[in-house]
Write an enzyme that holds these catalytic residues in place. Structure first.
Site, PDB file in Angstrom:
ATOM      1  N   HIS A 172       9.033   0.895   3.145  1.00  0.00           N
ATOM      2  CA  HIS A 172      10.136   0.832   4.101  1.00  0.00           C
ATOM      3  C   HIS A 172      10.982  -0.408   3.797  1.00  0.00           C
ATOM      4  CE1 HIS A 172       7.717  -2.215   6.056  1.00  0.00           C
ATOM      5  NE2 HIS A 172       6.724  -1.352   6.235  1.00  0.00           N
ATOM      6  N   GLU A 213       5.681 -11.897   6.613  1.00  0.00           N
ATOM      7  CA  GLU A 213       5.156 -12.688   7.735  1.00  0.00           C
ATOM      8  C   GLU A 213       4.734 -11.813   8.900  1.00  0.00           C
ATOM      9  OE1 GLU A 213       8.072 -15.601   8.784  1.00  0.00           O
ATOM     10  OE2 GLU A 213       7.545 -16.889   7.089  1.00  0.00           O
ATOM     11  N   LYS A 214       5.068 -10.534   8.869  1.00  0.00           N
ATOM     12  CA  LYS A 214       4.579  -9.644   9.929  1.00  0.00           C
ATOM     13  C   LYS A 214       3.058  -9.712   9.986  1.00  0.00           C
ATOM     14  CE  LYS A 214       4.068  -5.136  11.656  1.00  0.00           C
ATOM     15  NZ  LYS A 214       2.808  -4.795  11.002  1.00  0.00           N
ATOM     16  N   SER A 274       4.483   0.671   7.970  1.00  0.00           N
ATOM     17  CA  SER A 274       4.250   2.047   7.504  1.00  0.00           C
ATOM     18  C   SER A 274       3.583   2.863   8.601  1.00  0.00           C
ATOM     19  CB  SER A 274       3.351   2.033   6.270  1.00  0.00           C
ATOM     20  OG  SER A 274       3.929   1.224   5.276  1.00  0.00           O
ATOM     21  N   GLN A 284     -10.216  -2.419   2.616  1.00  0.00           N
ATOM     22  CA  GLN A 284      -9.719  -3.104   3.804  1.00  0.00           C
ATOM     23  C   GLN A 284      -9.636  -2.176   5.015  1.00  0.00           C
ATOM     24  OE1 GLN A 284      -5.907  -4.081   1.662  1.00  0.00           O
ATOM     25  NE2 GLN A 284      -5.016  -3.796   3.679  1.00  0.00           N
ATOM     26  N   GLY A 297      11.133  -3.238   5.081  1.00  0.00           N
ATOM     27  CA  GLY A 297      10.389  -4.500   5.030  1.00  0.00           C
ATOM     28  C   GLY A 297       9.872  -4.768   3.619  1.00  0.00           C
ATOM     29  N   HIS A 298       9.297  -3.749   2.988  1.00  0.00           N
ATOM     30  CA  HIS A 298       8.814  -3.919   1.607  1.00  0.00           C
ATOM     31  C   HIS A 298       9.987  -4.252   0.673  1.00  0.00           C
ATOM     32  CE1 HIS A 298       5.637  -0.948   3.101  1.00  0.00           C
ATOM     33  NE2 HIS A 298       4.946  -2.026   2.799  1.00  0.00           N
ATOM     34  N   MET A 331       0.852  -1.200   0.000  1.00  0.00           N
ATOM     35  CA  MET A 331       0.000   0.000   0.000  1.00  0.00           C
ATOM     36  C   MET A 331       0.887   1.249   0.000  1.00  0.00           C
ATOM     37  SD  MET A 331      -3.436  -0.929   2.079  1.00  0.00           S
ATOM     38  CE  MET A 331      -2.813  -0.641   3.716  1.00  0.00           C
TER      39      MET A 331
HETATM   40  O1  PAF Z   1      -0.151  -5.835   3.629  1.00  0.00           O
HETATM   41  C1  PAF Z   1      -0.531  -4.907   2.861  1.00  0.00           C
HETATM   42  O2  PAF Z   1       0.178  -3.925   2.643  1.00  0.00           O
HETATM   43  C2  PAF Z   1      -1.905  -4.998   2.236  1.00  0.00           C
HETATM   44  O3  PAF Z   1      -2.810  -5.615   3.094  1.00  0.00           O
HETATM   45  C3  PAF Z   1      -1.900  -5.667   0.855  1.00  0.00           C
HETATM   46  C4  PAF Z   1      -1.468  -7.130   0.939  1.00  0.00           C
HETATM   47  C5  PAF Z   1      -0.959  -4.922  -0.093  1.00  0.00           C
HETATM   48  C6  PAF Z   1      -3.301  -5.631   0.256  1.00  0.00           C
HETATM   49  O4  PAF Z   1      -3.781  -4.334   0.113  1.00  0.00           O
END
Ligand code: PAF
Length: 278
Positions: A34, A148-149, A186, A61, A36-37, A30
């Site tokens: 950071h 896995e977080k 984030s 969500q 982690g991504h 999203m």
């Molecule tokens: O973990 C996230 O950042 C979100 O839940 C995801 C998997 C990108 C879905 O919007």
């Protein structure tokens, strides 16, 4: 690095690589990128020839009182970070690419979505399963990688991909932590300096609970102690600290294999979640 904004262009780019014999990894995010991504991107590039990251703040969500409008957004900064990690493309769907005005379909994974994050955040996992199934169908990657977080989210996505026969392998990547143990997120950007000092006490309480289960404490007793520790450290609210099977999410009654401790707690305006293996 390509920046792609339509699902047709995304599907064509991935198909072109695959036609040339290259495997493609997808790392949905999203944004507010950071380390982690970026670890997901690096794992993607280890396991596949190409990596496509996605940035989409998915309205479905977020609950009505959650942080959809204030969720941190920094497209330029995110693109620079993905570029430096070696991403081949970033998909940033234009509004309307994900949910048209007459959009009607939802994806719900029953049972494992009902506890912990699902119980605390009604509709959250339906929003996640819906958007991730759309991203996977739009791109048809060989693998897709999730941290896995968000361990329960990873299980929901794995189950969704299996049940819907999606041709993508779902991979989990280890949680990346600050030196003091705080899991990267984030939403850590919401912490004040004082809250940032308190935040690692969640991870510390979980380590202590895991240790006490390993040395003979009943899981529910260890979890209750962890809740008291977290509140005493300065958290305002504990949504749950649970010790469960990491396969079925059934509550643990005694020490056994594959137990995990899962936690969600509020510190100021920030809701932190974390999990570790017992
Ligand atoms: O973990 C996230 O950042 C979100 O839940 C995801 C998997 C990108 C879905 O919007």
């Amino acid at each position: 690095m390509d920046v792609i904004r339509t699902k047709a262009a995304l599907r064509a780019r991935v198909a072109q690589w695959q036609a040339a014999g290259e495997a493609v990894a997808l790392t949905p995010t999203m944004g507010a990128v950071h380390e982690g991504h970026l670890s997901l991107v690096r794992l993607g590039l280890e396991r596949a020839d190409r990596c496509v990251a996605t940035i989409f703040v998915n309205p479905r969500q977020f609950g009505p009182n959650e942080d959809f409008t204030t969720y941190p957004r920094d497209e330029e900064g995110d693109l620079a970070k993905f570029r430096s990690a070696g991403c081949d493309a970033v998909y940033i769907p234009d509004p309307g690419q994900m949910y048209g005005t007459d959009y009607k379909t939802e994806v719900t994974v029953t049972d494992i979505s009902d506890v912990m994050e699902g119980a605390s955040r009604p509709g959250f996992f339906t929003g996640v399963a819906t958007v991730v199934s759309k991203l996977l169908i739009q791109s048809l990657p060989d693998i897709a990688i999730f941290g896995e977080k968000d361990f329960q989210q990873l299980a929901v996505i794995r189950t969704m991909a299996r049940d819907l026969d999606l041709p993508t392998e779902i991979l989990g990547a280890p949680t990346v932590r600050e030196a003091d143990g705080l899991a990267l997120s984030s939403r850590n950007a919401y912490l004040t300096p004082r809250e940032r000092e308190i935040a690692p006490s969640l991870h510390r309480a979980m380590i202590a609970a895991a240790e006490s289960v390993r040395t003979g404490a009943a899981p529910h007793v260890a979890a209750e102690q962890a809740k008291r520790d977290v509140l005493a450290a300065g958290f305002q609210q504990v949504a749950y600290i649970d010790i469960r099977s990491q396969d079925t999410f059934a509550p643990a009654e005694a020490l056994s294999e594959n137990l995990r401790i899962f936690a969600a707690a509020t510190l100021g305006s920030c809701r932190l979640i974390d999990n570790i293996a017992v």
